[in-house]
Write a protein that holds these residues in place. Structure first.
Motif, short mmCIF file in Angstrom:
data_model
loop_
_atom_site.label_atom_id
_atom_site.label_comp_id
_atom_site.label_asym_id
_atom_site.label_seq_id
_atom_site.Cartn_x
_atom_site.Cartn_y
_atom_site.Cartn_z
N LEU A 55 0.81 -1.22 0.00
CA LEU A 55 0.00 0.00 0.00
C LEU A 55 0.84 1.27 0.00
O LEU A 55 0.30 2.38 0.07
CB LEU A 55 -0.93 0.01 1.22
CG LEU A 55 -1.85 -1.21 1.37
CD1 LEU A 55 -2.74 -1.04 2.59
CD2 LEU A 55 -2.67 -1.45 0.12
N LEU A 56 2.16 1.10 -0.08
CA LEU A 56 3.04 2.27 -0.12
C LEU A 56 2.87 3.01 -1.45
O LEU A 56 2.84 2.41 -2.52
CB LEU A 56 4.50 1.85 0.02
CG LEU A 56 4.97 1.55 1.44
CD1 LEU A 56 6.24 0.71 1.42
CD2 LEU A 56 5.21 2.85 2.21
N ASP A 57 2.76 4.32 -1.34
CA ASP A 57 2.76 5.16 -2.54
C ASP A 57 4.18 5.65 -2.79
O ASP A 57 5.00 5.72 -1.87
CB ASP A 57 1.85 6.37 -2.34
CG ASP A 57 0.41 5.98 -2.02
OD1 ASP A 57 -0.06 4.99 -2.61
OD2 ASP A 57 -0.22 6.66 -1.18
N THR A 58 4.47 5.97 -4.01
CA THR A 58 5.71 6.65 -4.32
C THR A 58 5.36 7.93 -5.07
O THR A 58 4.18 8.25 -5.26
CB THR A 58 6.68 5.76 -5.12
OG1 THR A 58 7.96 6.40 -5.18
CG2 THR A 58 6.18 5.49 -6.52
N LYS A 59 6.36 8.69 -5.47
CA LYS A 59 6.09 10.00 -6.03
C LYS A 59 6.64 10.12 -7.45
O LYS A 59 7.80 9.77 -7.70
CB LYS A 59 6.71 11.09 -5.16
CG LYS A 59 6.13 11.18 -3.76
CD LYS A 59 6.82 12.28 -2.96
CE LYS A 59 6.26 12.41 -1.57
NZ LYS A 59 6.98 13.44 -0.78
N ASN A 60 5.82 10.65 -8.31
CA ASN A 60 6.27 10.98 -9.65
C ASN A 60 7.02 12.31 -9.64
O ASN A 60 8.02 12.48 -10.32
CB ASN A 60 5.06 11.07 -10.59
CG ASN A 60 5.45 11.20 -12.04
OD1 ASN A 60 6.58 10.93 -12.42
ND2 ASN A 60 4.51 11.61 -12.87
N PHE A 61 6.52 13.24 -8.83
CA PHE A 61 7.13 14.57 -8.73
C PHE A 61 7.88 14.69 -7.40
O PHE A 61 7.40 14.19 -6.37
CB PHE A 61 6.06 15.66 -8.79
CG PHE A 61 5.12 15.52 -9.96
CD1 PHE A 61 5.59 15.50 -11.27
CD2 PHE A 61 3.75 15.40 -9.75
CE1 PHE A 61 4.72 15.37 -12.33
CE2 PHE A 61 2.87 15.28 -10.81
CZ PHE A 61 3.36 15.26 -12.11
N PRO A 62 9.03 15.37 -7.37
CA PRO A 62 9.83 15.47 -6.15
C PRO A 62 9.32 16.55 -5.21
O PRO A 62 9.95 17.59 -5.02
CB PRO A 62 11.23 15.80 -6.68
CG PRO A 62 10.97 16.57 -7.93
CD PRO A 62 9.73 15.97 -8.53
N CYS A 63 8.17 16.28 -4.61
CA CYS A 63 7.55 17.26 -3.71
C CYS A 63 6.56 16.53 -2.81
O CYS A 63 6.40 15.32 -2.90
CB CYS A 63 6.87 18.37 -4.51
SG CYS A 63 5.68 17.77 -5.74
N HIS A 64 5.93 17.26 -1.95
CA HIS A 64 5.01 16.72 -0.94
C HIS A 64 4.01 15.76 -1.57
O HIS A 64 3.50 15.99 -2.69
CB HIS A 64 4.28 17.88 -0.27
CG HIS A 64 3.61 17.54 1.02
ND1 HIS A 64 2.55 16.66 1.10
CD2 HIS A 64 3.84 17.97 2.29
CE1 HIS A 64 2.14 16.57 2.35
NE2 HIS A 64 2.90 17.35 3.10
N SER A 65 3.68 14.69 -0.85
CA SER A 65 2.72 13.71 -1.34
C SER A 65 1.41 14.34 -1.78
O SER A 65 0.83 13.97 -2.82
CB SER A 65 2.42 12.67 -0.24
OG SER A 65 3.57 11.96 0.12
N LEU A 66 0.91 15.31 -1.01
CA LEU A 66 -0.38 15.91 -1.31
C LEU A 66 -0.36 16.77 -2.57
O LEU A 66 -1.42 17.15 -3.08
CB LEU A 66 -0.85 16.75 -0.13
CG LEU A 66 -1.11 15.99 1.18
CD1 LEU A 66 -1.48 16.96 2.29
CD2 LEU A 66 -2.22 14.96 1.01
N GLN A 67 0.83 17.07 -3.08
CA GLN A 67 0.93 17.84 -4.32
C GLN A 67 0.81 16.97 -5.57
O GLN A 67 0.56 17.49 -6.66
CB GLN A 67 2.27 18.58 -4.39
CG GLN A 67 2.41 19.73 -3.43
CD GLN A 67 3.52 20.66 -3.85
OE1 GLN A 67 3.49 21.25 -4.92
NE2 GLN A 67 4.54 20.79 -3.03
N GLN A 68 1.00 15.65 -5.42
CA GLN A 68 1.07 14.79 -6.60
C GLN A 68 -0.20 14.91 -7.45
O GLN A 68 -0.13 15.03 -8.67
CB GLN A 68 1.30 13.33 -6.18
CG GLN A 68 2.53 13.11 -5.32
CD GLN A 68 3.83 13.51 -6.01
OE1 GLN A 68 4.12 13.07 -7.11
NE2 GLN A 68 4.62 14.34 -5.33
N ARG A 69 -1.34 14.85 -6.82
CA ARG A 69 -2.61 14.85 -7.55
C ARG A 69 -2.89 16.20 -8.22
O ARG A 69 -3.17 16.24 -9.44
CB ARG A 69 -3.74 14.43 -6.61
CG ARG A 69 -5.08 14.26 -7.28
CD ARG A 69 -6.02 13.44 -6.42
NE ARG A 69 -6.24 14.00 -5.10
CZ ARG A 69 -6.67 13.29 -4.05
NH1 ARG A 69 -6.89 12.00 -4.16
NH2 ARG A 69 -6.87 13.89 -2.89
#
Length: 452
Positions: A262-276
């Motif tokens: 269930l771990l998420d990773t990031k496409n963009f190098p910034c806060h998790s809440l910014q990804q969407r």
């Protein structure tokens, strides 16, 4: 058997053969992603400060500092690597417990280097460590509402388990290590806009290593630290409050269901809440060929909690451009991208970025109560000619339900390491990490990432 004893037994008994193959494969991919984050993080301002600090401290040369070109003591290497992992803001976590492998992979690499552990051992240790820190976090969810920052508070236990597993500590030694690290578990949400927000992760990694090493040397401690007892509240009651600590969740599904998946990773190098919202904004700009000069304003509608986390109109340093949604949207408007090249000091002070940040409004929607990462955000771009383009966005690349592909993670690693590793070194690192289960040891990989 107490809950603390059950957890220690799980750590000792569980091995790579007890873990689903899909979880092992995901662990290799997240190892690659997080290793790239650490290598890039070593070049950032907070990373450079901690590297100098660790170098100046000296210490027995047991393990390399990623990107540093030198070896130091195991706790110091973990401190530096943990800081690198978070300062890049390119890691990921699992919700709602809000812990991630940034307190696991910065530990397993140097510990494996010192212990001569195999790739299979490393993968098992990383997965098992996250299971433990995740379950403890789930049992203590109200701790965040009390002001604790989950990553260093519960990540301490993940770092402890990762070290203990690779050093093959006994169940009794692990119980003592839990007691030791509980006395070091700390972290506060107050540091969100400072470099300490990143260094706290390094503290957790160092603390876990230290606790395991001391327990291995014979230091005693309370061996039922997760339980309340005659001497007072246990760890969980202390951080979550006695009425809100659900100790049964520590072992619920442990070893049977893997929260690692269930771990998420990031496409963009910034806060998790910014990804969407960044992905949504990029979609609008590219789909409608929107030029910056045509933009009057941007509104991002989000939950109140997300707005609270991301509303940073004037980030104080380059690191904190990565926790400012206004800055991320500015990069999308000006350059049609949200990669690491927009999150720099040069861009932070650029008058065009300052102007663009001012066009972005974050609107809290109190009626949106679905906990992140479920739910959605709405991004609306208003043009000077009166036109509007709006989109409701739910999933994003890197969310565990819509994960990045292996090829995308390889590209992410190459981008993250391009200022440090040669193309040949990057390619070889990818090959080694994605075939970790075949490695007898990590010495070749350690040489590349520590002495590039």
């Amino acid at each position: 058997m107490t809950v603390t004893e059950q957890v220690a037994k799980f750590v000792v008994d569980a091995g790579i053969d007890d873990i689903p193959q899909k979880t092992v494969q995901y662990a290799k991919e997240l190892a690659l992603s997080n290793l790239g984050s650490m290598i890039w993080g070593s070049t950032l301002p907070a990373g450079k400060i901690v590297t100098k600090f660790v170098r100046d401290m000296g210490g027995t040369p047991e393990a390399g500092v990623i990107g540093g070109g030198f070896k130091t003591s195991l706790p110091n290497a973990a401190l530096a690597n943990g800081n690198f992992a978070h300062s890049s803001e390119w890691e990921g976590d699992s919700r709602p417990e809000m812990v991630g492998v940034m307190t696991v992979f910065p530990v397993v690499f140097p510990v494996a280097e010192k212990a001569g552990a195999s790739g299979k051992d490393v993968l098992a240790a990383a997965i098992i460590a996250h299971e433990v820190q995740s379950h403890i976090g789930l049992a203590c969810l109200p701790a965040t509402g009390r002001g604790f920052f989950a990553v260093p508070v519960f990540g301490n236990f993940g770092a402890t388990v990762a070290t203990a597993k690779l050093l093959k500590l006994s169940a009794v030694q692990i119980l003592r290590a839990f007691g030791l690290v509980a006395s070091q578990a700390a972290g506060t949400l107050r540091h969100h806009s400072t470099m300490t927000h990143f260094v706290e992760t390094g503290f957790a990694c160092r603390n876990g290593v230290t606790a395991a090493l001391l327990a291995g040397q014979g230091i005693t401690a309370d061996t039922n630290i997760l339980e309340d007892g005659d001497l007072g509240p246990g760890f969980g009651s202390a951080v979550a409050g006695e009425a809100d600590y659900h100790i049964e969740k520590v072992t619920e599904g442990l070893g049977r269901e893997f929260r690692f998946d269930l771990l998420d990773t990031k496409n963009f190098p910034c806060h998790s809440l910014q990804q969407r919202p960044l992905e949504a904004a990029l979609h609008l700009v590219k789909e409608n060929s929107i030029a910056y000069d045509a933009v009057a304003s941007v509104e991002v509608e989000m939950s109140p909690g997300a707005v609270h986390e991301l509303d940073l109109l004037e980030p104080p340093d380059s690191e904190h451009t990565r926790v400012s949604l206004q800055h991320g949207i500015a990069g999308v408007l000006l350059e049609k991208r949200a990669d690491r090249r927009i999150f720099t000091e040069e861009k932070r002070v650029d008058p065009r970025y300052k102007e663009a940040r001012g066009k972005v409004k974050l609107t809290p929607r109190p009626d949106w109560t679905t906990p992140w990462p479920e739910g959605f955000d709405v991004v609306t771009i208003k043009l000077k000619n009166g036109q509007e383009h709006s989109v409701k966005w739910e999933a994003w690349r890197g969310y565990h339900k819509t994960p990045m592909t292996t090829d995308e993670l390889m590209a992410k690693f190459k981008d993250a390491t391009s200022d440090v590793l040669s193309p040949a070194q990057a390619d070889r690192s990818i090959e080694l990490v994605l075939n970790l289960e075949k490695a007898k040891d990590l010495y070749e990989l350690a040489e590349i990432i520590n002495f590039p």
